[in-house]
Motif scaffolding. Structure first.
Motif, PDB file in Angstrom:
ATOM      1  N   GLU A 117       4.252  -0.537   6.501  1.00  0.00           N
ATOM      2  CA  GLU A 117       3.333  -1.275   5.637  1.00  0.00           C
ATOM      3  C   GLU A 117       2.307  -1.989   6.499  1.00  0.00           C
ATOM      4  O   GLU A 117       2.559  -2.280   7.674  1.00  0.00           O
ATOM      5  CB  GLU A 117       4.112  -2.281   4.785  1.00  0.00           C
ATOM      6  CG  GLU A 117       3.286  -3.003   3.739  1.00  0.00           C
ATOM      7  CD  GLU A 117       2.575  -2.056   2.788  1.00  0.00           C
ATOM      8  OE1 GLU A 117       1.405  -1.719   3.078  1.00  0.00           O
ATOM      9  OE2 GLU A 117       3.178  -1.642   1.792  1.00  0.00           O
ATOM     10  N   THR A 118       1.129  -2.265   5.954  1.00  0.00           N
ATOM     11  CA  THR A 118       0.119  -2.974   6.741  1.00  0.00           C
ATOM     12  C   THR A 118       0.531  -4.433   6.931  1.00  0.00           C
ATOM     13  O   THR A 118       1.144  -5.035   6.037  1.00  0.00           O
ATOM     14  CB  THR A 118      -1.261  -2.943   6.058  1.00  0.00           C
ATOM     15  OG1 THR A 118      -1.235  -3.758   4.872  1.00  0.00           O
ATOM     16  CG2 THR A 118      -1.648  -1.522   5.686  1.00  0.00           C
ATOM     17  N   TYR A 145      -5.364   0.936   3.189  1.00  0.00           N
ATOM     18  CA  TYR A 145      -4.372   1.078   4.260  1.00  0.00           C
ATOM     19  C   TYR A 145      -5.061   1.332   5.597  1.00  0.00           C
ATOM     20  O   TYR A 145      -4.750   0.692   6.615  1.00  0.00           O
ATOM     21  CB  TYR A 145      -3.412   2.224   3.924  1.00  0.00           C
ATOM     22  CG  TYR A 145      -2.292   2.381   4.921  1.00  0.00           C
ATOM     23  CD1 TYR A 145      -1.079   1.736   4.725  1.00  0.00           C
ATOM     24  CD2 TYR A 145      -2.441   3.174   6.054  1.00  0.00           C
ATOM     25  CE1 TYR A 145      -0.037   1.872   5.645  1.00  0.00           C
ATOM     26  CE2 TYR A 145      -1.417   3.319   6.970  1.00  0.00           C
ATOM     27  CZ  TYR A 145      -0.216   2.668   6.763  1.00  0.00           C
ATOM     28  OH  TYR A 145       0.785   2.799   7.677  1.00  0.00           O
ATOM     29  N   ARG A 157       0.829  -1.209   0.000  1.00  0.00           N
ATOM     30  CA  ARG A 157       0.000   0.000   0.000  1.00  0.00           C
ATOM     31  C   ARG A 157       0.866   1.263   0.000  1.00  0.00           C
ATOM     32  O   ARG A 157       0.528   2.264  -0.621  1.00  0.00           O
ATOM     33  CB  ARG A 157      -0.904   0.017   1.241  1.00  0.00           C
ATOM     34  CG  ARG A 157      -2.093  -0.942   1.259  1.00  0.00           C
ATOM     35  CD  ARG A 157      -1.860  -2.321   0.796  1.00  0.00           C
ATOM     36  NE  ARG A 157      -2.924  -3.261   1.129  1.00  0.00           N
ATOM     37  CZ  ARG A 157      -3.115  -4.385   0.461  1.00  0.00           C
ATOM     38  NH1 ARG A 157      -2.339  -4.705  -0.574  1.00  0.00           N
ATOM     39  NH2 ARG A 157      -4.086  -5.215   0.831  1.00  0.00           N
TER      40      ARG A 157
END
Length: 524
Positions: A226-227, A160, A112
């Motif tokens: 980042e997720t 996100y 994302r």
């Protein structure tokens, strides 16, 4: 696969009840930085309407419109009707539509953050081109680059936010994107009010200031985590768990982590997510990804936000009065979004969407009646009626701000399983931008042709979308993002569409065998 009895895309209900964690400062800061991308989207929506009402801008790029504005016109509704002027606004959204389809595989394969960063860079380039434009081609190229930024940002940011947020606050945190959008619109309106006095270069400042939130989005994207969902989907499972522990503030994340692993296993088995999204088990989510953004735009809100100064001037308001009025609507939109953030995870999505729809219908009808009865050829609205129109428009904007504005993005971003989530978000954004393009390109012509009937046109669509929500949208409040599949299997309509699970097939076969046995061995 997770959930056994619920099939490959579902997970056991008991596991959701084992989710641990709290709202950490880490996740809140990450969501705020990500949502800055919404501010750029809102800024571009708000800035175009004010710029297109500035004399110096019109004289340089759209001289025909400038002449119509300066001279008496037999029809107030038609003085801004120009396809070139409409193209200045709409080109951004057509470019965004194409860009979001390109952004989908990037978001899925590279994360994302990558899409957020690329979106920010594109915004910076577009703002520079617009501010320094010397001809219409350069101006439109800048708008196209801004559109690319919107395509990438709108595709990645709602995903996100949904993936970073804890389940019980997902709605509120996801709406940070919409809140930033509304603040961007309000900021643009206030900047337009100031720069319209800086003739003849004020419009350049208005367009160029888009670089400030674009810089925040780009730099913020570089430092964002980042997720965990994206990391796990890309095979970085240990890193994904560490991020999950950090954003939840606890080491006890086994249940949620296991759901992500199971969802990732299925996601990685899907090589063509856009083809997979057409399957029956994804039919409800696909319908929502198409209809929610369609209805959001057909509410008529973008017509007011794009062309607020133009619209109010067409109604007979003076130049300064029209900018005051549009700034007021921007402030109302931003503040009403706070209502939605505070209530969405307590009242639920359906209550806000339905009640907001009813209020918007009433407001559109009232405005159309006032204009139809009191505002005709070569007539001006009285001061009292002008104030009433502004009040009713603000009530309309308020209803949109706590219902369809944020929820038109929130609901589609939270309903897809991981394997089609990026593709689903791309469809949502593409549909949104397509209808935004259509309305932006056609609104001035529709206003000229339909006159006050344009508000009845939008009221009709709001009626349809309110009924749609009542009948077909299940409540997603408090449902973990990786368990959303269970909602469709329980819904009165969608359960008829969803394919049966292995357990349901076994239960049906058992009932049939029992029925056959009872029929062959009747009781005496």
């Amino acid at each position: 696969m997770a959930g056994g009895s619920f099939g490959p895309a579902g997970v056991a209900k008991e596991r959701a009840e084992q989710y641990q964690g709290r709202v950490t400062c880490y996740v809140i800061v990450a969501c705020i930085v990500a949502a800055v991308g919404g501010a750029i989207f809102g800024y571009d929506i708000g800035i175009s309407g004010g710029v297109t009402s500035m004399d110096s801008f019109l004289e340089k790029f759209f001289y025909t419109v400038y002449k119509n504005k300066k001279h008496a016109h037999e029809n107030h509704y038609c003085k801004y009707n120009n396809q070139g002027l409409s193209a200045f606004t709409s080109s951004l959204y057509l470019a965004g539509l194409v860009a979001t389809l390109v952004a989908s595989p990037i978001t899925r394969n590279y994360g994302r953050r990558a899409s957020i960063i690329w979106g920010g860079i594109s915004f910076l380039v577009g703002a520079a081109l617009n501010a320094s434009a010397v001809n219409l081609a350069m101006l439109l190229l800048g708008r196209i680059m801004l559109g690319v930024g919107i395509g990438f940002g709108n595709q990645a940011i709602p995903l996100y936010l949904s993936e970073m947020a804890p389940t019980h606050l997902r709605g509120g945190l996801n709406m940070m994107f919409q809140l930033a959008t509304t603040l961007g619109i309000f900021t643009a309106n206030m900047i337009n009010f100031g720069t319209q006095k800086l003739e003849p270069w004020g419009w350049r400042l208005s367009l160029g200031l888009a670089a400030l939130p674009a810089s925040l989005m780009t730099v913020g994207g570089i430092f964002l985590p980042e997720t965990p969902n994206s990391l796990i989907e890309r095979g970085l499972t240990e890193k994904g768990r560490r991020v999950l522990e950090k954003i939840r503030g606890t080491k006890d994340v086994t249940a949620e982590y296991q759901d992500m692993l199971d969802a990732s296993e299925l996601a990685n088995s899907i090589k063509h997510p856009f083809r997979n999204i057409l399957q029956r088990r994804n039919r409800p989510q696909l319908v929502m990804a198409i209809f929610m953004p369609t209805f959001q735009i057909l509410s008529g809100i973008n017509s007011i936000l794009f062309y607020a100064p133009v619209l109010f001037q067409s109604m007979g308001f003076g130049g300064n009065a029209s900018l005051y009025s549009s700034a007021l609507t921007g402030a109302v939109l931003a503040s009403s979004t706070l209502i939605s953030i505070a209530t969405v995870d307590r009242l639920g999505r359906r209550v806000l969407l339905i009640s907001g729809g009813i209020q918007m219908i009433i407001c559109q009808v009232i405005v159309s009646i006032i204009l139809g009865v009191k505002f005709g050829e070569n007539q001006e609205l009285s001061k009292g009626l002008s104030v009433l129109v502004v009040v009713v428009v603000c009530l309309f904007v308020m209803a949109f701000g706590w219902s369809w504005g944020p929820l038109g993005w929130t609901v589609p971003s939270e309903i897809f399983p991981l394997e089609t989530r990026s593709a689903g978000q791309s469809i949502t954004v593409a549909v949104n931008l397509f209808f935004t393009f259509v309305i932006a390109q056609s609104f001035l012509s529709l206003l000229c042709a339909l006159k006050f009937g344009i508000f009845l046109f939008f009221a009709g669509w709001i009626t349809i979308m309110t009924i749609f929500v009542y009948l077909f949208l299940p409540e997603t409040k408090g449902v973990p993002i990786e368990e959303m599949i269970l909602l469709w299997r329980k819904h009165w309509f969608w359960k008829r569409i969803m394919p049966k699970t292995s357990q349901e097939i076994d239960e049906t076969n058992d009932r049939q065998r029992t029925s056959v046995n009872q029929g062959s061995n009747p009781n005496p």
